[in-house]
Motif scaffolding. Structure first.
Motif, PDB file in Angstrom:
ATOM      1  N   LYS A 364       0.832  -1.209   0.000  1.00  0.00           N
ATOM      2  CA  LYS A 364       0.000   0.000   0.000  1.00  0.00           C
ATOM      3  C   LYS A 364       0.865   1.257   0.000  1.00  0.00           C
ATOM      4  O   LYS A 364       0.503   2.273  -0.600  1.00  0.00           O
ATOM      5  CB  LYS A 364      -0.929   0.004   1.212  1.00  0.00           C
ATOM      6  N   ASN A 367       1.793   1.788  -3.567  1.00  0.00           N
ATOM      7  CA  ASN A 367       0.619   2.224  -4.321  1.00  0.00           C
ATOM      8  C   ASN A 367       0.303   3.688  -4.039  1.00  0.00           C
ATOM      9  O   ASN A 367       0.013   4.460  -4.950  1.00  0.00           O
ATOM     10  CB  ASN A 367      -0.571   1.348  -3.949  1.00  0.00           C
ATOM     11  N   ASP A 368       0.363   4.066  -2.758  1.00  0.00           N
ATOM     12  CA  ASP A 368       0.008   5.434  -2.382  1.00  0.00           C
ATOM     13  C   ASP A 368       1.079   6.439  -2.780  1.00  0.00           C
ATOM     14  O   ASP A 368       0.775   7.571  -3.156  1.00  0.00           O
ATOM     15  CB  ASP A 368      -0.242   5.526  -0.871  1.00  0.00           C
ATOM     16  N   SER A 369       2.351   6.038  -2.687  1.00  0.00           N
ATOM     17  CA  SER A 369       3.430   6.991  -2.936  1.00  0.00           C
ATOM     18  C   SER A 369       3.768   7.119  -4.413  1.00  0.00           C
ATOM     19  O   SER A 369       4.130   8.197  -4.883  1.00  0.00           O
ATOM     20  CB  SER A 369       4.683   6.576  -2.162  1.00  0.00           C
ATOM     21  N   HIS A 372      -1.124   4.240  -8.616  1.00  0.00           N
ATOM     22  CA  HIS A 372      -1.672   2.919  -8.908  1.00  0.00           C
ATOM     23  C   HIS A 372      -1.101   2.323 -10.186  1.00  0.00           C
ATOM     24  O   HIS A 372      -1.084   1.106 -10.354  1.00  0.00           O
ATOM     25  CB  HIS A 372      -3.198   3.001  -9.003  1.00  0.00           C
ATOM     26  N   GLN A 557      -4.643   5.487   9.350  1.00  0.00           N
ATOM     27  CA  GLN A 557      -4.749   6.910   9.048  1.00  0.00           C
ATOM     28  C   GLN A 557      -5.585   7.617  10.098  1.00  0.00           C
ATOM     29  O   GLN A 557      -5.191   8.678  10.617  1.00  0.00           O
ATOM     30  CB  GLN A 557      -5.341   7.109   7.654  1.00  0.00           C
ATOM     31  N   LYS A 592       2.332   3.189   6.380  1.00  0.00           N
ATOM     32  CA  LYS A 592       1.112   3.362   5.591  1.00  0.00           C
ATOM     33  C   LYS A 592       0.496   4.737   5.803  1.00  0.00           C
ATOM     34  O   LYS A 592      -0.156   5.271   4.911  1.00  0.00           O
ATOM     35  CB  LYS A 592       0.108   2.263   5.919  1.00  0.00           C
ATOM     36  N   HIS A 596      -0.213   8.052   2.715  1.00  0.00           N
ATOM     37  CA  HIS A 596      -1.618   8.300   2.419  1.00  0.00           C
ATOM     38  C   HIS A 596      -1.731   9.549   1.565  1.00  0.00           C
ATOM     39  O   HIS A 596      -1.009  10.533   1.754  1.00  0.00           O
ATOM     40  CB  HIS A 596      -2.411   8.462   3.713  1.00  0.00           C
ATOM     41  N   SER A 597      -2.641   9.509   0.604  1.00  0.00           N
ATOM     42  CA  SER A 597      -2.685  10.550  -0.425  1.00  0.00           C
ATOM     43  C   SER A 597      -2.896  11.963   0.129  1.00  0.00           C
ATOM     44  O   SER A 597      -2.396  12.936  -0.437  1.00  0.00           O
ATOM     45  CB  SER A 597      -3.782  10.229  -1.437  1.00  0.00           C
TER      46      SER A 597
END
Length: 755
Positions: A364, A367-369, A372, A557, A592, A596-597
C-alpha cells in the motif's frame, strides 16, 4: 479405249463422297471380327482423333486393343463380347492418343450380318468424350464441394463444441475438394516484424500422416515469398501457385515439405486479417477454378463468423475466471481447482497438496506513494515471477489487491511446501525495475496442508489466510505453516480489531509523553507522543502490535491523525506555561500513514486548528518506512518539511538503509536506536558505532538524539562526543499528560552533571 459403264462412274463418285464424309466426321467408323476383335476397317478420321493413320491400325489388327487403358481393358472386352444383333450398345473408356496420352472415348457398337456372305461382324464408332467427361467430372466435383461447404458451414455455425465443429468442417471439405492437406493458421507478427503462422486446426487425407505435417511457411520472412502472399491476403485476395512456379529458394522449401501446389484463402475477423486457410496437394498439381474459389470463400466466411463468436465466448469465459490485470486465475477458478484436489484427496487418502496464501508487505505504501499505475505494474511483475517459478500442475491465483494464493498439487511431504514458499519469497524480494523505479518488496506467506481433513475449499483458504497473518505478526517477510492453535489467536486478533475501531471512534486511546532533553543544559526540549491502549480485559497492548493491527485493518490513518491532533492540542496547553513557549512535540508516522494521499493536507489542517507554530512539530519516521532512494518518497518528505516542521529519522541503524542514503533524504535529525546506546557499556567495540554515527551526522549537519539512555556511563560518553540530545529512563519514563505537566512545573531542567 472403252469407257466404264455409267453405273460404275456413279458408284465411284458415291464412294468418293462417302470417303470424304467419313474423313471429315468427328466420329471414327470401324468394324472388327466378333470374339477375336481383329480390326477389319477404320475411317481415315482416326488420324485427327487419335493421331494414328488407318494403316497404322489395320497393319496390326489387334493393336487397337493394346491402346485401351489397362484398367479399362477387361471391362471393354467383356462388354464387346456381349454385343447383341442389330441393337446399339455403348461403353466409355480411356484410349491412348499418339501425342496427347489417354483420352476418354465413347464406343457405340452393334453386331450385324455380313453383307458379303454368312456370319457376323462388329461395327461401331468412336467419339472423343474427354472434354465432355472432364466437364461432367468437374461439375460432379463442384456439386460435391457445394454439398461439403454447406455441411461444413452447418457444423461451424451451429456446432456446440467449436474445436469439434472445425475438425468436422475441415474433414468434409478436404475430402470433397480432393486435396491432401487442409489446415487453418493464425498469423502473428514478432517484435522483429517477422510473420509467424501458428497452426490452429489441421486435416490430412487418410493416406497422409498428421504427425509429419510440416508448415511450409514457418521459415524466415521473404525466404518463401511471405511478402507476396501476405500482400494478397491482406487485400482479401486468394493466393494460388504451383510449386514449380515459385522462385528457386522458395521452391526448395516447398519441396522439402513435399508440396506440389498451394492455395491460400484469407480469414478476416472484423476487418482485421486473422490468418488463412491453406489447401495443399502433394502429388497432383492443382489449379483452382473461379467457381471453386467462390465456394471456398463462402466456407471461410462461415469460419470467420464462427471464430468471432468463439473468441467472444472465450473472452467472456476467460474474464469470468481470470484476473483482468495479471491474467491469473481468479478466486472462482482457483476454488474450482482446489475442489478438484479435495476430490482427489477423497479417492486417495495419502494424496498431499498445499495452499500458500501470499500477502505483499508494504504494497500500500508503494501504491500510495508512486501511484496505482506503478502498483499495477508491480502486481503484473509478481504474477510473472510466480508463474515462472511453479510446476505445470500448480495454480497461482490473484484473489484481489495484493493477495495471491498458490495450489501445490502432488507433494511428497510438508517440507516441499515450505521449500517452495521460501523459494518464491526469494524470487519476489529481488528488485523490480519498473521504468525509472527500482522497487523492493517482501512477502508474508501462510501455508496449510491437506492433511487437516478439509471438506470444502473455503475452509482451506481461511486457514491459509490465518497462517499468513501469523507470518505478518512474526515480523513479516517469512512463512508460517497453519496449526490448530492459530485459530484462537486469529479470533482474539479479530476481537481486538473490533475494539480498536470503537476506541478510535471514541478517541479512547491514551497518549503518554517522554521528554527529550538537551544534554548540555538538562532542559526539556521536546516531548515524544507515545500511544497507549488497554483492551477490554485492561491488558496493555504493545505499541508495535497496535500499529501493526491498525495498518493491516486500514485504520492507521484515522488512528495516526487522532494521535497527532491530541498531541498538538496538548502542546498548545503546555506552551501557555511560563518559559515553555518554544517547547516542541514529536509524533511518529507509520509507513502506511506516511504515504496516504492526503497526509500533507491533513497535517497542515491540524497545525492550523491547534494554532501551534509548525517549527515546534517534529515528525518521526523509521528507516523501514522510507522506500529505498525513491524520488516520490523524497518529494513527499520535502512537502512535509515545506510546512515548516522538522523530520527525524527514528531508530537509525536498525533499518535497512546504508549510511550513504542519508545524503538524499530531506531530514533534520537522527535518533540513534537504543540497541547501539546500550552497547556503550560494552566498551570500545560498542562505542565505535556511536562514534561513527555522530561523525556522519556532524558532517551532514544533522541533529542527533540518543534513545534509551539509562545510566550515567552512557550519558558521559554521549556528552564526550558532543551528542546534543538524549531520551531515556535516566531522565524520565513515558508519562501521562498530567505527569508531564507536573514535571514541567516542578523544574525547568534535570539536575545532573556529567562526571
Amino acid at each position: 479405249m472403252t469407257s466404264p459403264p455409267l453405273y460404275e462412274i456413279v458408284k465411284s463418285d458415291q464412294q468418293a463422297n462417302l470417303d470424304h464424309l467419313t474423313a471429315a466426321c468427328p466420329a471414327v467408323m470401324y468394324s472388327s471380327c466378333p470374339g477375336a476383335f481383329d480390326l477389319t476397317a477404320v475411317s481415315q478420321s482416326v488420324t485427327s482423333l487419335f493421331g494414328y493413320t488407318d494403316q497404322d491400325l489395320l497393319a496390326e489388327p489387334t493393336r487397337w486393343l493394346s491402346l485401351i487403358h489397362p484398367d479399362d481393358r477387361s471391362l471393354v472386352l467383356a462388354t464387346l463380347s456381349q454385343g447383341t444383333l442389330d441393337i446399339w450398345q455403348e461403353c466409355e473408356y480411356r484410349f491412348f492418343h499418339k501425342q496427347l496420352g489417354y483420352r476418354w472415348v465413347q464406343n457405340i457398337f452393334q453386331l450385324v450380318s455380313k453383307p458379303t456372305g454368312p456370319g457376323l461382324e462388329l461395327i461401331g464408332c468412336w467419339l472423343d468424350r474427354t472434354e465432355h467427361l472432364q466437364h461432367r467430372l468437374a461439375q460432379q466435383q463442384r456439386d460435391a464441394l457445394l454439398t461439403a461447404v454447406a455441411e461444413a458451414s452447418q457444423y461451424l455455425l451451429t456446432g456446440s463444441h467449436f474445436n469439434t465443429a472445425v475438425t468436422k468442417a475441415l474433414a468434409v471439405t478436404g475430402n470433397a475438394a480432393q486435396i491432401d492437406r487442409l489446415y487453418v493458421c493464425e498469423l502473428h507478427t514478432s517484435k522483429t516484424g517477422v510473420l509467424t503462422p501458428q497452426l490452429r486446426y489441421a486435416w490430412v487425407k487418410k493416406t497422409e500422416s498428421a504427425s509429419s505435417l510440416q508448415l511450409p511457411w514457418t521459415v524466415p520472412a521473404d525466404v518463401i515469398g511471405q511478402r507476396r502472399w501476405y500482400q494478397s491476403l491482406v487485400r482479401r485476395l486468394p493466393f494460388s501457385q504451383l510449386t514449380r512456379d515459385f522462385h528457386e529458394i522458395e521452391r526448395s522449401h516447398l519441396k522439402r515439405a513435399d508440396i506440389c501446389s498451394v492455395f491460400l484463402l484469407p480469414i478476416f475477423i472484423e476487418d482485421q486479417l486473422w490468418g488463412f486457410m491453406s489447401f495443399e496437394n502433394r502429388h497432383i498439381e492443382r489449379q483452382w477454378s473461379a467457381p471453386d474459389i467462390s465456394l471456398l470463400q463462402t466456407l471461410v466466411a462461415s469460419l470467420s463468423g464462427a471464430l468471432k463468436h468463439h473468441q467472444k465466448e472465450s473472452e467472456l469465459l476467460h474474464h469470468a475466471f481470470h484476473d483482468p490485470l495479471t491474467g491469473l486465475p481468479n478466486r472462482a477458478l482457483f476454488t474450482n481447482r482446489l475442489e478438484q484436489s479435495l476430490k482427489q484427496l477423497k479417492r486417495y487418502p495419502d494424496y498431499l497438496f498445499a495452499v500458500l496464501f501470499l500477502d505483499l508487505d508494504r504494497f500500500k505504501i508503494i501504491n500510495d506513494s508512486m501511484g496505482h499505475g506503478v502498483g499495477d505494474q508491480l502486481l503484473m511483475g509478481i504474477a510473472e515471477r510466480l508463474l515462472s517459478s511453479l510446476r505445470p500442475g500448480d495454480t497461482a491465483s490473484r484473489l484481489g489487491g495484493d493477495e495471491f494464493v498458490i495450489l501445490l498439487n502432488g507433494l511428497q511431504n510438508q517440507e516441499d511446501a515450505s521449500a517452495t514458499a521460501e523459494r518464491l519469497r526469494q524470487q519476489l524480494t529481488l528488485p523490480f525495475n519498473l521504468g525509472v523505479h527500482e522497487i523492493f518488496i517482501d512477502v508474508s506467506i501462510g501455508i496449510t496442508l491437506s492433511n487437516f481433513g478439509y471438506q470444502d475449499a473455503e475452509q482451506v483458504l481461511q486457514d491459509a489466510d490465518v497462517a499468513m497473518y501469523q507470518a505478518k505478526s512474526a515480523g513479516k517477510g517469512c512463512h508460517k505453516v497453519f496449526n490448530t492453535g492459530m485459530q484462537s489467536q486469529t479470533m482474539a486478533r479479530s476481537q481486538l480489531e473490533t475494539e480498536m475501531r470503537r476506541a478510535i471512534e471514541r478517541q479512547a486511546f491514551e497518549i503518554y509523553y517522554q521528554p527529550i532533553v538537551c544534554l548540555k543544559t538538562g532542559a526539556i526540549d521536546t516531548f515524544e507522543a507515545l500511544i497507549r491502549w488497554y483492551d477490554s480485559n485492561h491488558q496493555p497492548i504493545a505499541a508495535s502490535d497496535l500499529i501493526g493491527i491498525a495498518e493491516e485493518s486500514g485504520m492507521i490513518q484515522d488512528l495516526g491523525l487522532s494521535v497527532l491532533q491530541q498531541a498538538c492540542n496538548q502542546l498548545r496547553q503546555w506552551q501557555r506555561l511560563p518559559d515553555y513557549e518554544t517547547l516542541r512535540i514529536s509524533v511518529n508516522l507509520s509507513a502506511k500513514q506516511l504515504f496516504h494521499s492526503d497526509l500533507v493536507t491533513k497535517v497542515a489542517d491540524i497545525l492550523t486548528a491547534s494554532r501551534i507554530d509548525p517549527t515546534h512539530l517534529k515528525l518521526e519516521l523509521t528507516e523501514s518506512t522510507i522506500i529505498r532512494n525513491d524520488q516520490t518518497t523524497i518529494t513527499l518528505l520535502k512537502q512535509l518539511r515545506d510546512l515548516g516542521l522538522e523530520l527525524y529519522l527514528d531508530d537509525f541503524g536498525a533499518g535497512y538503509s546504508s549510511l550513504s542514503y542519508l545524503y538524499s533524504l530531506p531530514i533534520n535529525a537522527l535518533k540513534i536506536d537504543q540497541t547501539f546506546v546500550q552497547r556503550i557499556d560494552m566498551g570500545a567495540e560498542g562505542q565505535a558505532i556511536i562514534r561513527s554515527i555522530l561523525l556522519l551526522a556532524n558532517n551532514l549537519d544533522l541533529k542527533v538524539v540518543a534513545e534509551g539512555v539509562e545510566n550515567k556511563t552512557q550519558l558521559n560518553y554521549l556528552n564526550s562526543l558532543d551528542c546534543t540530545h538524549g531520551q531515556g529512563f535516566l531522565f524520565a519514563p513515558p508519562l501521562t499528560a498530567r505527569g508531564a505537566t507536573s514535571l514541567l512545573r516542578s523544574q525547568d531542567r534535570f539536575e545532573y552533571q556529567s562526571a
